[in-house]
Write a protein that holds these residues in place. Structure first.
Motif, PDB file in Angstrom:
ATOM      1  N   CYS A   1      -0.376  37.620 -36.454  1.00 39.49           N
ATOM      2  CA  CYS A   1      -0.638  38.852 -37.200  1.00 39.49           C
ATOM      3  C   CYS A   1      -2.051  38.865 -37.778  1.00 39.49           C
ATOM      4  O   CYS A   1      -2.586  37.819 -38.159  1.00 39.49           O
ATOM      5  N   SER A   2      -2.629  40.067 -37.863  1.00 37.74           N
ATOM      6  CA  SER A   2      -3.915  40.233 -38.507  1.00 37.74           C
ATOM      7  C   SER A   2      -3.910  41.525 -39.312  1.00 37.74           C
ATOM      8  O   SER A   2      -3.186  42.475 -38.997  1.00 37.74           O
ATOM      9  N   VAL A   3      -4.727  41.552 -40.375  1.00 41.72           N
ATOM     10  CA  VAL A   3      -4.919  42.777 -41.165  1.00 41.72           C
ATOM     11  C   VAL A   3      -6.412  43.083 -41.219  1.00 41.72           C
ATOM     12  O   VAL A   3      -7.255  42.200 -41.158  1.00 41.72           O
ATOM     13  N   ASP A   4      -6.717  44.376 -41.387  1.00 40.08           N
ATOM     14  CA  ASP A   4      -8.101  44.826 -41.428  1.00 40.08           C
ATOM     15  C   ASP A   4      -8.130  46.165 -42.169  1.00 40.08           C
ATOM     16  O   ASP A   4      -7.106  46.813 -42.342  1.00 40.08           O
ATOM     17  N   GLY A   5      -9.308  46.530 -42.622  1.00 43.09           N
ATOM     18  CA  GLY A   5      -9.471  47.864 -43.209  1.00 43.09           C
ATOM     19  C   GLY A   5      -9.595  47.888 -44.716  1.00 43.09           C
ATOM     20  O   GLY A   5      -9.956  48.910 -45.291  1.00 43.09           O
ATOM     21  N   GLY A   6      -9.311  46.760 -45.373  1.00 45.76           N
ATOM     22  CA  GLY A   6      -9.455  46.715 -46.825  1.00 45.76           C
ATOM     23  C   GLY A   6      -8.682  47.827 -47.511  1.00 45.76           C
ATOM     24  O   GLY A   6      -7.517  48.050 -47.220  1.00 45.76           O
ATOM     25  N   HIS A   7      -9.377  48.529 -48.438  1.00 43.73           N
ATOM     26  CA  HIS A   7      -8.712  49.585 -49.189  1.00 43.73           C
ATOM     27  C   HIS A   7      -9.007  50.964 -48.611  1.00 43.73           C
ATOM     28  O   HIS A   7      -8.676  51.982 -49.212  1.00 43.73           O
ATOM     29  N   ASP A   8      -9.631  50.989 -47.430  1.00 39.17           N
ATOM     30  CA  ASP A   8      -9.956  52.272 -46.815  1.00 39.17           C
ATOM     31  C   ASP A   8      -8.888  52.739 -45.830  1.00 39.17           C
ATOM     32  O   ASP A   8      -8.531  53.902 -45.786  1.00 39.17           O
ATOM     33  N   TYR A   9      -8.376  51.826 -45.037  1.00 40.07           N
ATOM     34  CA  TYR A   9      -7.317  52.164 -44.093  1.00 40.07           C
ATOM     35  C   TYR A   9      -6.550  50.898 -43.756  1.00 40.07           C
ATOM     36  O   TYR A   9      -7.040  49.782 -43.957  1.00 40.07           O
TER      37      TYR A   9
ATOM     38  N   CYS B   1       4.835  32.228 -39.468  1.00 47.59           N
ATOM     39  CA  CYS B   1       4.306  31.056 -40.176  1.00 47.59           C
ATOM     40  C   CYS B   1       4.439  31.186 -41.691  1.00 47.59           C
ATOM     41  O   CYS B   1       4.207  30.231 -42.420  1.00 47.59           O
ATOM     42  N   GLY B   2       4.797  32.383 -42.184  1.00 48.01           N
ATOM     43  CA  GLY B   2       5.000  32.570 -43.616  1.00 48.01           C
ATOM     44  C   GLY B   2       3.735  32.841 -44.404  1.00 48.01           C
ATOM     45  O   GLY B   2       3.789  33.034 -45.619  1.00 48.01           O
ATOM     46  N   ASP B   3       2.594  32.877 -43.725  1.00 46.79           N
ATOM     47  CA  ASP B   3       1.331  33.147 -44.415  1.00 46.79           C
ATOM     48  C   ASP B   3       1.294  34.584 -44.939  1.00 46.79           C
ATOM     49  O   ASP B   3       1.717  35.514 -44.259  1.00 46.79           O
ATOM     50  N   THR B   4       0.767  34.735 -46.163  1.00 49.17           N
ATOM     51  CA  THR B   4       0.458  36.062 -46.675  1.00 49.17           C
ATOM     52  C   THR B   4      -1.042  36.262 -46.525  1.00 49.17           C
ATOM     53  O   THR B   4      -1.837  35.462 -47.016  1.00 49.17           O
ATOM     54  N   ILE B   5      -1.430  37.305 -45.818  1.00 48.63           N
ATOM     55  CA  ILE B   5      -2.848  37.582 -45.584  1.00 48.63           C
ATOM     56  C   ILE B   5      -3.191  38.946 -46.126  1.00 48.63           C
ATOM     57  O   ILE B   5      -2.385  39.882 -46.095  1.00 48.63           O
ATOM     58  N   GLU B   6      -4.403  39.076 -46.678  1.00 47.04           N
ATOM     59  CA  GLU B   6      -4.819  40.321 -47.322  1.00 47.04           C
ATOM     60  C   GLU B   6      -6.240  40.659 -46.904  1.00 47.04           C
ATOM     61  O   GLU B   6      -7.119  39.787 -46.894  1.00 47.04           O
TER      62      GLU B   6
ATOM     63  N   VAL C   1     -13.403  46.710 -46.131  1.00 42.76           N
ATOM     64  CA  VAL C   1     -13.229  47.462 -44.885  1.00 42.76           C
ATOM     65  C   VAL C   1     -13.544  46.638 -43.635  1.00 42.76           C
ATOM     66  O   VAL C   1     -12.988  46.882 -42.574  1.00 42.76           O
ATOM     67  N   HIS C   2     -14.406  45.626 -43.761  1.00 44.28           N
ATOM     68  CA  HIS C   2     -14.727  44.802 -42.593  1.00 44.28           C
ATOM     69  C   HIS C   2     -14.129  43.406 -42.693  1.00 44.28           C
ATOM     70  O   HIS C   2     -14.585  42.477 -42.051  1.00 44.28           O
ATOM     71  N   ASP C   3     -13.099  43.268 -43.547  1.00 49.37           N
ATOM     72  CA  ASP C   3     -12.470  41.972 -43.770  1.00 49.37           C
ATOM     73  C   ASP C   3     -11.258  41.838 -42.838  1.00 49.37           C
ATOM     74  O   ASP C   3     -10.171  42.339 -43.130  1.00 49.37           O
ATOM     75  N   TYR C   4     -11.481  41.193 -41.689  1.00 48.27           N
ATOM     76  CA  TYR C   4     -10.429  41.006 -40.691  1.00 48.27           C
ATOM     77  C   TYR C   4      -9.840  39.615 -40.872  1.00 48.27           C
ATOM     78  O   TYR C   4     -10.542  38.617 -40.730  1.00 48.27           O
ATOM     79  N   VAL C   5      -8.557  39.554 -41.237  1.00 49.60           N
ATOM     80  CA  VAL C   5      -7.932  38.272 -41.576  1.00 49.60           C
ATOM     81  C   VAL C   5      -6.743  38.031 -40.649  1.00 49.60           C
ATOM     82  O   VAL C   5      -5.923  38.924 -40.434  1.00 49.60           O
ATOM     83  N   THR C   6      -6.669  36.830 -40.111  1.00 50.92           N
ATOM     84  CA  THR C   6      -5.570  36.454 -39.219  1.00 50.92           C
ATOM     85  C   THR C   6      -4.747  35.347 -39.884  1.00 50.92           C
ATOM     86  O   THR C   6      -5.300  34.473 -40.548  1.00 50.92           O
TER      87      THR C   6
END
Ligand SMILES: [Zn+2]
Length: 82
Positions: free
Chosen positions: A34-42, A14-19, A23-28
């Motif tokens: 696609c989803s990202v999670d972990g913030g700046h910790d992992y 879909c071309g979305d950039t997600i960030e 650490v508990h910020d789960y973004v789809t």
């Protein structure tokens, strides 16, 4: 030591950039592949087929210099019994 300064991907579908910014910020992404999670910790990624097929990794790192100092012994001062 390597520190994560940006935890982000771009979905190839879909071309979305997600960030993930903490650490508990789960973004789809918009299409849900696609989803990202972990913030700046992992770095945690969710995807459907494979990382190569589903997203472009946009994560950035910083190299942090670390120094090792000896620790002060806090138990050095002992109580004297009278
Ligand atoms: Zn998507």
């Amino acid at each position: 030591m390597r520190k994560i300064i940006r935890n982000a991907i771009q979905c190839k579908h879909c071309g979305d950039t997600i960030e993930s910014v903490n650490v508990h910020d789960y973004v789809t992404c918009g299409c849900g592949v696609c989803s990202v999670d972990g913030g700046h910790d992992y770095l945690r990624r969710s995807y459907k087929t494979s990382p190569e097929a589903d997203y472009i990794d946009l994560s950035e790192y910083a190299d942090i210099a670390t120094c090792t100092y000896g620790e002060f012994d806090k138990d050095n001062l002992k109580l004297k019994k009278g």
